[in-house]
Design an enzyme around this catalytic site. Sequence first.
Site, PDB file in Angstrom:
ATOM      1  N   LYS A   1       0.834  -1.183   0.082  1.00 60.28           N
ATOM      2  CA  LYS A   1      -0.036   0.008   0.150  1.00 60.28           C
ATOM      3  C   LYS A   1       0.834   1.320  -0.126  1.00 60.28           C
ATOM      4  CE  LYS A   1      -3.351   2.412   2.607  1.00 60.28           C
ATOM      5  NZ  LYS A   1      -4.600   2.231   3.585  1.00 60.28           N
TER       6      LYS A   1
ATOM      7  N   LYS B   1      -2.013  -1.405  -4.096  1.00 60.57           N
ATOM      8  CA  LYS B   1      -3.006  -0.437  -3.811  1.00 60.57           C
ATOM      9  C   LYS B   1      -2.174   0.981  -4.019  1.00 60.57           C
ATOM     10  CE  LYS B   1      -5.953   1.948  -0.704  1.00 60.57           C
ATOM     11  NZ  LYS B   1      -6.380   2.090   0.615  1.00 60.57           N
TER      12      LYS B   1
END
Length: 328
Positions: A197, A250
């Site tokens: 992330k 992400k």
Amino acid sequence: MPFPATRMRRLRRSAPLRGLVRETRLAAGDLILPLFVTHGSDRRELVAAMPGVARLSIEHAVEEAVAAAELGIPAVMLFGIPADKDAEGSGAWDDEGVVQLTTRAIKERMPELLVIPDLCLCEYTSHGHCGILRSDGGAVDNDATLPLLARTAVSQARAGADVIAPSDMMDGRVGAIRAALDEEGFADVPILAYSAKFASAFYGPFREAADSTPASGDRRGYQMDPANGDEALREVLLDVEEGADLVMVKPALPYLDVIRRVKEATRMPVVAYNVSGEYAMVKAAAAAGALDERGTVLEVLTSIRRAGADAVITYHAKDAARWLSEME
Ligand code: PBG
């Protein structure tokens, strides 16, 4: 002419031929729809930067989940907006918290629909960080945050969550959550780790939607530097070692190379999050008449699948599922 001219176009001449040699398929069954659930009742608050997305109170969130399931979407992801916040984020592990109540309500109405609550403290802390702060007011205290995340995971599992999805980026959280789930009788509940992330500018609209902008500082002390691909692999491998069943990259579109590398290095189920800023860009460009929304969305989602993602979390899920069914 010693060789016949290569004719790549032979297989592009008709829709059936193109279909026969198509390498990547996109289906409603690959999509996960994120929902923002807010406290109170009969609320539907539009999110300015994300046309078509609203913060919904529980009964409306259930309706939205049912609509998604009817379109063939197998899973929803839940983000909670609690009535009250505190320094620890205690709303996150409240058995009567907004996410827990919504999880129960959806599972009661639609047992087959997978419910994946996001697990993070940022929507519940008064300071907006993803963990608790050190008493000297400094950085996020990684190790003191782990038991709170574990407690939240158990509360979500108790409410009926099908998958636990930690998005906080604390080191060691997957192992801590796995141990707590196993101990409390939830050994069969899988973990989808937000492994790679990145500290991304593309989360801007989400923070408005979830009311989770850090009051001071930013998340670069725990989320990844966008410049790092090798480090993303190290993050993912650590999460797999700690017990992650699925791993996530992400955002998606600016990190297609990372999706591909993660898939090749791990052969794990890979989920990509087509985040709020990616959605907002397409919506804004379509509204300005600069892009065709349908074509753009289906191309984006197909590209994320082609890069190596097995499933895509996207705010476009319902539209995409509808368009895909029209094309059948
Ligand atoms: C919370 C969380 C964020 C997103 C998902 N979970 C925001 C953040 O880390 O600041 C972003 C999702 C999106 O932009 O659509 N930790």
